[in-house]
Design a protein around this motif. Sequence first.
Motif, PDB file in Angstrom:
ATOM      1  N   PRO A  92       0.809  -1.223   0.000  1.00 37.49           N
ATOM      2  CA  PRO A  92       0.000   0.000   0.000  1.00 37.49           C
ATOM      3  C   PRO A  92       0.839   1.268   0.000  1.00 37.49           C
TER       4      PRO A  92
ATOM      5  N   PHE B  58       1.873   2.195  -3.751  1.00 36.56           N
ATOM      6  CA  PHE B  58       0.824   2.756  -4.598  1.00 36.56           C
ATOM      7  C   PHE B  58       0.325   4.107  -4.074  1.00 36.56           C
TER       8      PHE B  58
ATOM      9  N   THR C 218      -5.370   0.829  -5.457  1.00 36.84           N
ATOM     10  CA  THR C 218      -4.285  -0.099  -5.166  1.00 36.84           C
ATOM     11  C   THR C 218      -4.726  -1.512  -5.512  1.00 36.84           C
TER      12      THR C 218
END
Length: 226
Positions: A32, A35, A48
Amino acid sequence: MNIEGRNRPQALIFDMDGTLFKTDTLLEVVHPRVFATLRDEGLYTGETPPLDHLLACLGMLLDDLWRKLMPDSSLAARERADELLLQYELEELEAGHGSLYGGVEETLRELKARGCKLFVASNGLEHYVKGVAEHKGIASLFDGIYSAGEYGTSSKVDLVARLLNEHKLEPSPGIWMVGDRSSDVEAGKSNGLTAVACAYATYGKAAELEGADIFISAFTELASVV
């Protein structure tokens, strides 16, 4: 596991992700972050991708991985994703995230004590692959750590061929290639080695391991067959 009639190994070559290292325990925090930064920098505008999509791509060369996850991405986005992935992986390893599969360190030490040469061959980035080995305390057990990122190889077949050549190892069934993806099986078989499939890993599909010579359901099984 079937080793009847096969040579005991003089050397073992290991994949890293999904073989020695339980990569999802690191990527669940790294993924995470990558992105989010790409969006902040205007290089990516989508959601994501699910972590499972990334895990399914492990074993690919990184450019192929990003093309799969971000099919409409620019070269700049993919190159930046490479940088961020490495940066965040090293930061999270330093922070203690990520774990080896059960029994990996103990089994490697046992194999080393029995006189086996040990190597890593991974399609990952150099500093990541070496970083995992160093942060998890197993780097000193290997006679060589090879990565596509360091040598610029276009396939694991080529990477393993280079490793064999540089360490003057004659391709033979007495050298085992141990991994969890089709690229590992291919690298072993194409180089005349025994291909050992890690059936305990969950990142790929079972069909990828077809053609392997030996199947193990836990890493620790290696110690009992060497």
